[in-house]
Design an enzyme around this catalytic site. Structure first.
Site, PDB file in Angstrom:
ATOM      1  N   LYS A  78       5.493  26.983  18.520  1.00  0.00           N
ATOM      2  CA  LYS A  78       6.083  26.448  16.723  1.00  0.00           C
ATOM      3  C   LYS A  78       6.417  27.595  16.104  1.00  0.00           C
ATOM      4  O   LYS A  78       5.744  28.253  16.651  1.00  0.00           O
ATOM      5  CB  LYS A  78       4.803  25.328  16.468  1.00  0.00           C
ATOM      6  CG  LYS A  78       5.256  24.911  14.672  1.00  0.00           C
ATOM      7  CD  LYS A  78       5.424  23.147  14.977  1.00  0.00           C
ATOM      8  CE  LYS A  78       5.556  22.835  14.315  1.00  0.00           C
ATOM      9  NZ  LYS A  78       5.824  21.449  14.239  1.00  0.00           N
ATOM     10  N   GLY A 175       3.940   5.323   2.728  1.00  0.00           N
ATOM     11  CA  GLY A 175       5.050   5.983   3.575  1.00  0.00           C
ATOM     12  C   GLY A 175       6.023   5.321   3.923  1.00  0.00           C
ATOM     13  O   GLY A 175       5.761   4.713   4.985  1.00  0.00           O
ATOM     14  N   VAL A 176       7.116   5.038   3.051  1.00  0.00           N
ATOM     15  CA  VAL A 176       8.405   4.051   4.048  1.00  0.00           C
ATOM     16  C   VAL A 176       9.625   5.196   4.673  1.00  0.00           C
ATOM     17  O   VAL A 176      10.769   4.524   3.789  1.00  0.00           O
ATOM     18  CB  VAL A 176       8.378   2.745   3.734  1.00  0.00           C
ATOM     19  CG1 VAL A 176       7.480   1.870   3.641  1.00  0.00           C
ATOM     20  CG2 VAL A 176       8.577   3.331   1.853  1.00  0.00           C
ATOM     21  N   GLY A 177       9.250   6.544   4.517  1.00  0.00           N
ATOM     22  CA  GLY A 177      10.982   7.325   5.192  1.00  0.00           C
ATOM     23  C   GLY A 177      11.190   6.688   6.193  1.00  0.00           C
ATOM     24  O   GLY A 177      10.972   5.707   6.384  1.00  0.00           O
ATOM     25  N   VAL A 179       9.871   7.883   9.591  1.00  0.00           N
ATOM     26  CA  VAL A 179       9.413   6.521  10.081  1.00  0.00           C
ATOM     27  C   VAL A 179       9.103   5.231   9.920  1.00  0.00           C
ATOM     28  O   VAL A 179       8.645   4.481  10.560  1.00  0.00           O
ATOM     29  CB  VAL A 179       8.174   7.468  10.592  1.00  0.00           C
ATOM     30  CG1 VAL A 179       6.662   6.025  11.547  1.00  0.00           C
ATOM     31  CG2 VAL A 179       8.679   8.587  11.383  1.00  0.00           C
TER      32      VAL A 179
HETATM   33  P1  NAI Z   1       9.515  11.123   5.333  1.00  0.00           P
HETATM   34  O1  NAI Z   1       9.595  12.123   4.441  1.00  0.00           O
HETATM   35  O2  NAI Z   1      11.188  10.268   6.025  1.00  0.00           O
HETATM   36  O3  NAI Z   1       9.231   9.450   4.690  1.00  0.00           O
HETATM   37  C1  NAI Z   1       7.919  10.558   3.573  1.00  0.00           C
HETATM   38  C2  NAI Z   1       7.491   8.986   2.884  1.00  0.00           C
HETATM   39  O4  NAI Z   1       6.200   9.173   2.512  1.00  0.00           O
HETATM   40  C3  NAI Z   1       8.729   9.277   1.524  1.00  0.00           C
HETATM   41  O5  NAI Z   1       9.317   8.675   2.091  1.00  0.00           O
HETATM   42  C4  NAI Z   1       7.590  10.336   0.961  1.00  0.00           C
HETATM   43  O6  NAI Z   1       8.523   9.154  -0.688  1.00  0.00           O
HETATM   44  C5  NAI Z   1       6.462   9.050   0.970  1.00  0.00           C
HETATM   45  N1  NAI Z   1       4.980   9.389   0.877  1.00  0.00           N
HETATM   46  C6  NAI Z   1       4.455  11.083   0.649  1.00  0.00           C
HETATM   47  N2  NAI Z   1       3.487  11.424  -0.357  1.00  0.00           N
HETATM   48  C7  NAI Z   1       3.520   9.465  -0.282  1.00  0.00           C
HETATM   49  C8  NAI Z   1       1.971   8.997  -1.047  1.00  0.00           C
HETATM   50  N3  NAI Z   1       1.185   9.779  -0.925  1.00  0.00           N
HETATM   51  N4  NAI Z   1       2.004   7.445  -1.125  1.00  0.00           N
HETATM   52  C9  NAI Z   1       3.491   6.975  -0.255  1.00  0.00           C
HETATM   53  N5  NAI Z   1       4.207   8.021   0.025  1.00  0.00           N
HETATM   54  C10 NAI Z   1       4.685   8.835  -0.239  1.00  0.00           C
HETATM   55  O7  NAI Z   1       9.081  11.491   6.838  1.00  0.00           O
HETATM   56  P2  NAI Z   1       8.569  11.291   8.141  1.00  0.00           P
HETATM   57  O8  NAI Z   1      10.021  11.680   9.412  1.00  0.00           O
HETATM   58  O9  NAI Z   1       8.977   9.363   7.978  1.00  0.00           O
HETATM   59  O10 NAI Z   1       7.248  11.417   8.821  1.00  0.00           O
HETATM   60  C11 NAI Z   1       6.571  11.004   8.112  1.00  0.00           C
HETATM   61  C12 NAI Z   1       5.117  11.164   8.711  1.00  0.00           C
HETATM   62  O11 NAI Z   1       5.050  10.774  10.085  1.00  0.00           O
HETATM   63  C13 NAI Z   1       4.793  12.637   8.348  1.00  0.00           C
HETATM   64  O12 NAI Z   1       3.867  12.633   8.778  1.00  0.00           O
HETATM   65  C14 NAI Z   1       4.998  14.084   9.665  1.00  0.00           C
HETATM   66  O13 NAI Z   1       4.825  14.530  10.100  1.00  0.00           O
HETATM   67  C15 NAI Z   1       5.270  12.273  10.784  1.00  0.00           C
HETATM   68  N6  NAI Z   1       5.828  12.417  12.028  1.00  0.00           N
HETATM   69  C16 NAI Z   1       7.174  12.098  11.910  1.00  0.00           C
HETATM   70  C17 NAI Z   1       7.986  11.943  13.310  1.00  0.00           C
HETATM   71  C18 NAI Z   1       9.843  11.759  13.135  1.00  0.00           C
HETATM   72  O14 NAI Z   1       9.978  11.938  14.328  1.00  0.00           O
HETATM   73  N7  NAI Z   1      10.506  11.618  12.306  1.00  0.00           N
HETATM   74  C19 NAI Z   1       7.007  12.916  14.481  1.00  0.00           C
HETATM   75  C20 NAI Z   1       6.027  12.737  14.535  1.00  0.00           C
HETATM   76  C21 NAI Z   1       5.518  13.332  13.220  1.00  0.00           C
END
Ligand code: NAI
Length: 346
Positions: A78, A175-177, A179
């Site tokens: 990392k 969290g509906v980002g 993933v």
């Molecule tokens: P992202 O940043 O696109 O989405 C995260 C979402 O969670 C955002 O929409 C945010 O507003 C929401 N959020 C934050 N705190 C919150 C809360 N307390 N309650 C409700 N919603 C909340 O991130 P992504 O890429 O979707 O990743 C999500 C998780 O998965 C992270 O922990 C990341 O480290 C993990 N991850 C992601 C990978 C990837 O391919 N993107 C791979 C492996 C792990």
């Protein structure tokens, strides 16, 4: 941990700085026993360099375990870049980072993480070929992470209920980002009822209207009346406060480092909750990013992502058999594979 930075067993940890650009970074190679160390670059404004070092040590070790359990011939590393105070020339910063990565001559290969975008990595890639997760080298990992979580949820359902028919079951997604939204779209056709939550109210409302699904307030999602809870937001959400309130029988989601402390795996087990270890179920992203590194076909890569279900099934069964937690069983599997690789290298 900083009392003894050697304690986690790192092979090599390097401090790099470039006064011209203000670039300061720590690159931690935890293990190359299985192959070149692969892991993202995190860019963050840390309270102190000691905090950055702690993050680099912890996250790089996590990558070793994730890659080992995913069955990839890759080690774990990392990079953390300490964002300077004041204005930043991102191009200069990522060119400096590219040179730092290149200095490892292929023993370290990096991709996106918190605080980095594909555009940043494209800049780093002007200095080194040892960058993944950009166009032509795996692309966006999120859809693959979501696919792995989806098949992992089905595996947990088979384990807990003897069937992966989700008709009439309810699933709460925190969290509906990138993933979480892809996961919700994959789950919608299964007939499960979806509860969605996000700090971004417009985003969650739009997705709920599209699917359809029910929106739940962020403070209520972990305790939602649902059969499955999928944490897909931030880490450390499973702690002394939330675990007693969880009503789901299964906790399986993408978020990294879901457990506030290792002992919380036991707290979930004592409550009879099936917990999919995060680094096992969320490995789809690193698997997709490694496709070009391992010279694999897209079809083989997709098979590997789908095999997350088999790995989880195996770990859940082992944990039950050994009276331990799935997280402990996953750690043991990683350590076995690393020990074998070191043995074979002798
Ligand atoms: P992202 O940043 O696109 O989405 C995260 C979402 O969670 C955002 O929409 C945010 O507003 C929401 N959020 C934050 N705190 C919150 C809360 N307390 N309650 C409700 N919603 C909340 O991130 P992504 O890429 O979707 O990743 C999500 C998780 O998965 C992270 O922990 C990341 O480290 C993990 N991850 C992601 C990978 C990837 O391919 N993107 C791979 C492996 C792990």
């Amino acid at each position: 941990m900083l009392d003894d930075p050697f304690a986690l067993g790192h092979e090599e940890v390097v401090l790099r700085q470039d006064p011209d650009s203000g670039y300061r970074a720590i690159v931690a190679l935890h293990s190359t026993a299985l192959g070149p160390a692969v892991g993202g670059t995190r860019v963050w404004r840390y309270p102190s360099p000691a905090h950055a070092l702690r993050d680099a040590l912890r996250l790089s070790r996590g990558m070793t375990y994730k890659n080992a359990v995913a069955g990839l011939a890759l080690g774990g590393g990392k990079a953390v870049v300490l964002l300077p105070d004041g204005p930043v020339d991102r191009t200069a910063l990522f060119r400096a980072h590219g040179r730092a990565v290149h200095a490892f001559n292929g023993r370290f290969i990096t991709a996106e993480d918190v605080g980095t975008t594909p555009a940043d990595l494209e800049v780093a890639a002007r200095e080194t070929p040892f960058v993944a997760g950009i166009d032509g080298k795996g692309g966006d990992p999120s859809p693959w992470t979501a696919r792995g979580v989806f098949v992992g949820i089905l595996a947990c359902a088979r384990y807990a209920w003897g069937t992966d028919d989700l008709t009439g079951r309810s699933i709460a997604i925190q969290g509906v980002g990138s993933v979480g939204a892809a996961l919700a779209r994959a789950l919608a056709p299964t007939g499960a009822r979806l509860f969605l939550s996000d700090l971004d109210t417009a985003r969650v409302r739009a997705l709920a209207d599209e699917l359809p699904a029910t929106v739940v307030a962020p403070e209520d999602i972990l305790a939602a009346e649902a059969d499955i809870l999928a944490p897909c937001a931030m880490g450390a959400v499973l702690d002394d406060d939330s675990i007693p309130r969880v009503r789901a029988a299964i906790v399986a989601g993408a978020a990294n480092n879901q457990l506030a402390e290792p002992r919380h795996a036991d707290a979930l087990r004592k409550r009879g909750i099936v917990h999919a270890p995060d680094y096992v179920i969320n490995a789809g992203g690193v698997i997709s990013g490694s496709v070009s590194l391992l010279n694999e076909t897209p079809a083989r890569m997709a098979q590997r992502v789908d095999a997350i279900a088999d790995t989880l099934t195996d770990l859940l069964a082992r944990a039950r058999h050994e009276g331990t937690t799935p997280t402990h069983a996953a750690d043991a599997m990683a350590e076995r594979r690393l020990a074998e690789a070191r043995q074979n290298a002798r």
